[in-house]
Design an enzyme around this catalytic site. Structure first.
Site, short mmCIF file in Angstrom:
data_model
loop_
_atom_site.label_atom_id
_atom_site.label_comp_id
_atom_site.label_asym_id
_atom_site.label_seq_id
_atom_site.Cartn_x
_atom_site.Cartn_y
_atom_site.Cartn_z
N LEU A 114 0.83 -1.21 0.00
CA LEU A 114 0.00 0.00 0.00
C LEU A 114 0.86 1.25 0.00
O LEU A 114 0.53 2.25 -0.66
CB LEU A 114 -0.92 0.00 1.22
CG LEU A 114 -2.29 -0.65 0.98
CD1 LEU A 114 -3.00 -0.90 2.29
CD2 LEU A 114 -3.15 0.21 0.07
N MET A 125 1.92 1.74 -3.55
CA MET A 125 0.82 2.13 -4.43
C MET A 125 0.38 3.57 -4.20
O MET A 125 0.04 4.29 -5.14
CB MET A 125 -0.35 1.18 -4.23
CG MET A 125 -0.14 -0.22 -4.80
SD MET A 125 -0.20 -0.24 -6.61
CE MET A 125 -1.94 0.10 -6.86
N GLU A 126 0.36 4.00 -2.95
CA GLU A 126 -0.19 5.31 -2.64
C GLU A 126 0.78 6.46 -2.89
O GLU A 126 0.36 7.52 -3.35
CB GLU A 126 -0.66 5.35 -1.18
CG GLU A 126 -1.94 4.58 -0.92
CD GLU A 126 -3.16 5.23 -1.56
OE1 GLU A 126 -3.01 6.14 -2.39
OE2 GLU A 126 -4.28 4.82 -1.23
N SER A 127 2.06 6.27 -2.59
CA SER A 127 2.98 7.41 -2.72
C SER A 127 4.35 7.02 -3.27
O SER A 127 5.29 7.79 -3.13
CB SER A 127 3.18 8.07 -1.35
OG SER A 127 3.88 7.20 -0.46
N TRP A 165 -10.55 0.78 1.29
CA TRP A 165 -9.48 1.80 1.21
C TRP A 165 -9.64 2.60 -0.08
O TRP A 165 -9.54 3.82 -0.08
CB TRP A 165 -8.13 1.10 1.25
CG TRP A 165 -6.93 2.00 1.24
CD1 TRP A 165 -6.52 2.81 0.22
CD2 TRP A 165 -5.99 2.20 2.29
NE1 TRP A 165 -5.38 3.48 0.55
CE2 TRP A 165 -5.03 3.12 1.84
CE3 TRP A 165 -5.86 1.65 3.57
CZ2 TRP A 165 -3.95 3.53 2.61
CZ3 TRP A 165 -4.78 2.06 4.35
CH2 TRP A 165 -3.84 2.99 3.88
#
Length: 317
Positions: free
Chosen positions: A114, A117-119, A298
């Site tokens: 995660l 993937m997010e940042s 999410w």
């Protein structure tokens, strides 16, 4: 401290009526913020950032239609470089991640997936001033009530001393930090894991990773399960069953001929799963469990949930 009216000399080059509308709106926002317990001094500190950014208007109105295929999405999101970086960071942060796992019961590989993937592991968090983005959207978006709630939560973070307005950077829509939390989720799930008095999801890796784990735990993560798996279907299989909504026991899917990608039978565990054939997936099919739903809470995207799960699978120790 500057007054709301004086700031409009910088904020707006528009007719006076629009300026007055925004003055009234900000005044009402200040009243509401103070009623919710935000100190007047904190509001004044944030005030220079409570303005309109036309770039946010443009990005909101020009969001592209999503026509990407699942293969293209996964190729971009799970590149060889990202997998290699994820493996390296998983190893380098083993002690920290194991400490987080001991508290929240979320495996390190899911946290790192995660994070990536997010940042991109904290390398790209967005360069928009979150208070400005949320002010713009709360004032003029069709989802104004939602963004007003998020703006209040961002002001609360400033009031609590966890972040300063100038350092509160994120996406044009207000998602913040290495884990891209919206302020409402930040208020509830961000963690001060290094115990320095601040829940710093921007600059403190320990806080960001623990916050990811805390959020997943709160969303219902079950450490006894994986997220799902790609599967093969037999010839003439009724693909209406692959709607992602029909739960059946693994034994039933086995009896219907659903198999792992290597041809083996599914695990013989007494749990239910659903069969999902995403749109534009060129026949790819997945058997998904409860943790897939956690990823979906999410981010409400089948592609996102599959990508996070697939990346985490490549990080198994």
């Amino acid at each position: 401290m500057p007054s709301i009216a004086s700031l409009l000399l910088v904020i707006f080059i528009v007719p006076c009526s629009a300026q007055q509308d925004f003055v009234d709106w900000l005044a009402a926002l200040r009243t509401e913020a103070i009623a919710q317990g935000i100190r007047p001094a904190s509001f004044e500190t944030a005030l220079p950032y409570l303005k309109i950014d036309e770039r946010v208007h443009q990005l909101e109105s020009k969001q592209p239609e999503f026509n990407q295929t699942l293969s293209d999405y996964l190729d971009k999101r799970i590149s060889d470089q990202r997998v290699q970086t994820a493996r390296r960071l998983l190893s380098e942060n083993e002690s920290l991640l194991d400490s987080i796992y001991a508290i929240y019961g979320v495996p390190p590989r899911a946290i790192v997936a995660l994070w990536g993937m997010e940042s991109d592991f904290g390398r790209y968090m967005g360069q928009f001033q979150v208070l400005t983005s949320l002010t713009t959207l709360a004032y003029s978006s069709r989802r104004g009530d939602y963004f007003r709630r998020e703006l209040m939560a961002a002001l609360k973070a400033v009031d609590d001393g966890h972040a300063t307005p100038e350092h509160m950077l994120g996406s044009w829509a207000g998602a913040m930090g290495q884990c891209q939390f919206m302020p409402w989720n930040y208020q509830r799930y961000a963690v001060d894991f290094d115990a320095d008095g601040k829940r710093d999801i921007w600059h403190t890796k320990a806080d960001a990773l623990a916050s990811i784990a805390h959020f997943l735990q709160a969303l219902g993560w079950d450490d006894s399960l994986t997220w799902g798996r790609p599967v093969q279907l037999p010839a003439n299989f009724d693909r209406n069953l692959a709607d992602g909504k029909t739960p059946r026991a693994l034994a039933e899917w086995n009896a219907l001929g659903v198999r792992r990608m290597n041809g083996d039978e599914l695990p013989l565990r007494p749990i239910d799963a659903r069969l999902l054939a995403p749109k534009r997936a060129s026949g790819r099919t997945y058997l998904v469990y409860g943790n897939f739903d956690v990823f979906m809470k999410w981010n409400r995207s089948h592609y996102f949930a599959i990508a996070v799960g697939s990346l985490s699978d490549q990080l198994r120790r």
